[in-house]
Design a protein around this motif. Structure first.
Motif, PDB file in Angstrom:
ATOM      1  N   ILE A 198       0.810  -1.215   0.000  1.00  0.00           N
ATOM      2  CA  ILE A 198       0.000   0.000   0.000  1.00  0.00           C
ATOM      3  C   ILE A 198       0.850   1.274   0.000  1.00  0.00           C
ATOM      4  N   ARG A 199       2.002   1.227   0.661  1.00  0.00           N
ATOM      5  CA  ARG A 199       2.869   2.409   0.682  1.00  0.00           C
ATOM      6  C   ARG A 199       3.392   2.727  -0.716  1.00  0.00           C
ATOM      7  N   GLY A 200       3.718   1.697  -1.468  1.00  0.00           N
ATOM      8  CA  GLY A 200       4.196   1.900  -2.829  1.00  0.00           C
ATOM      9  C   GLY A 200       3.132   2.525  -3.713  1.00  0.00           C
ATOM     10  N   PHE A 201       1.877   2.080  -3.565  1.00  0.00           N
ATOM     11  CA  PHE A 201       0.783   2.659  -4.338  1.00  0.00           C
ATOM     12  C   PHE A 201       0.573   4.123  -3.968  1.00  0.00           C
ATOM     13  N   ASN A 202       0.732   4.416  -2.690  1.00  0.00           N
ATOM     14  CA  ASN A 202       0.555   5.791  -2.226  1.00  0.00           C
ATOM     15  C   ASN A 202       1.614   6.711  -2.840  1.00  0.00           C
TER      16      ASN A 202
END
Length: 262
Positions: free
Chosen positions: A220-224
């Motif tokens: 999720i951090r990468g998508f953010n």
């Protein structure tokens, strides 16, 4: 609109109307960007982890309920999406109308100001500028059942969150740049679809949707960060004027291809 790229008799290139090129390509690019912004919002840490809670709220069901409650969950999800879609579309039409007034006054520099704003929102999305990450919440009673689902959607649409706010503001900037209330409403509607369709897919119980969510949660951090970078790129395109250049290229490559094919 450009009706053809080659004269059917002489097979020589026809003159292209620059205004039509930018208009059609700009709208196509803006729609694509709006849909992607909606998906980024859905996959953000402000929305994705809360999906089970939202589904339980809008349907009044729990994990212990029988599969027969699937229909109720799906109806609740659709009403929830309808609620925030109405809010977003209203905003889009409003900003599109404001853009029409601004550009009719010859204030073309406004596009560059919006670009700077969108670029800054990219930093907000990846966790910077803490003072812009406040959340406004509206309380909706869970006792309302399905009647409360669209109200929760409205509350969701009106609530500023660190993830929804920047992407929505970027889409509203594009709506303003369109200079047309109808186009602004369309862009906001597409943005709402980007958030709403995955939500409905999960409510419908599609296996692929559940598996996709599990993958996103692990990254999720990468998508953010990717979403924040996308906003920064959009901001740079607006500031430098390359957005219109990109729109013209897209018009010739995409629309031109289909017209030649026909």
């Amino acid at each position: 609109m450009v009706n053809a790229l080659l004269d059917p008799i002489s097979l020589s290139p026809l003159a292209l109307n620059p205004g039509d090129v930018i208009l059609n390509g700009n709208l196509f690019a803006a729609i694509s960007m709006s849909l992607l912004a909606g998906l980024i919002s859905f996959l953000s840490p402000c929305v994705l982890p809360l999906i089970p809670g939202y589904l339980g709220f809008v349907s009044g069901t729990t994990k212990a309920d029988e599969p027969a409650s699937r229909k109720r969950t799906l109806i609740g999800a659709a009403l929830f999406v309808l609620g925030f879609s109405l809010v977003f579309v209203s905003f889009g039409a409003l900003f599109g109308g404001l853009g029409a007034v601004v550009y009719a006054s010859g204030l073309q520099w406004v596009q560059r100001v919006l670009g700077v704003f969108v670029f800054a929102l990219g930093f907000v999305l990846i966790g910077q500028f803490k003072f812009m990450q406040r959340t406004f919440k509206m309380q909706v009673s869970s006792k309302l059942g399905l009647f409360g689902a669209p109200l929760l959607g409205v509350a969701f649409g009106l609530g500023w969150t660190p993830c929804i706010g920047p992407t929505l503001a970027a889409v509203l900037s594009l709506a303003s740049n369109s200079g047309d209330p109808a186009k602004g409403a369309l862009l906001a509607f597409v943005y709402a679809l980007g958030i709403g369709l995955p939500f409905i897919a999960i409510a419908a119980g599609f296996t692929w949707a559940t598996k996709s969510i599990s993958f996103v949660k692990r990254h999720i951090r990468g998508f953010n960060i990717a979403g924040g970078v996308l906003l920064m790129v959009l901001g740079v395109l607006l500031v430098t004027g390359l957005w219109n250049t990109f729109a013209a290229w897209l018009q010739l490559e995409v629309f031109g291809y289909f017209q030649l094919a026909i």
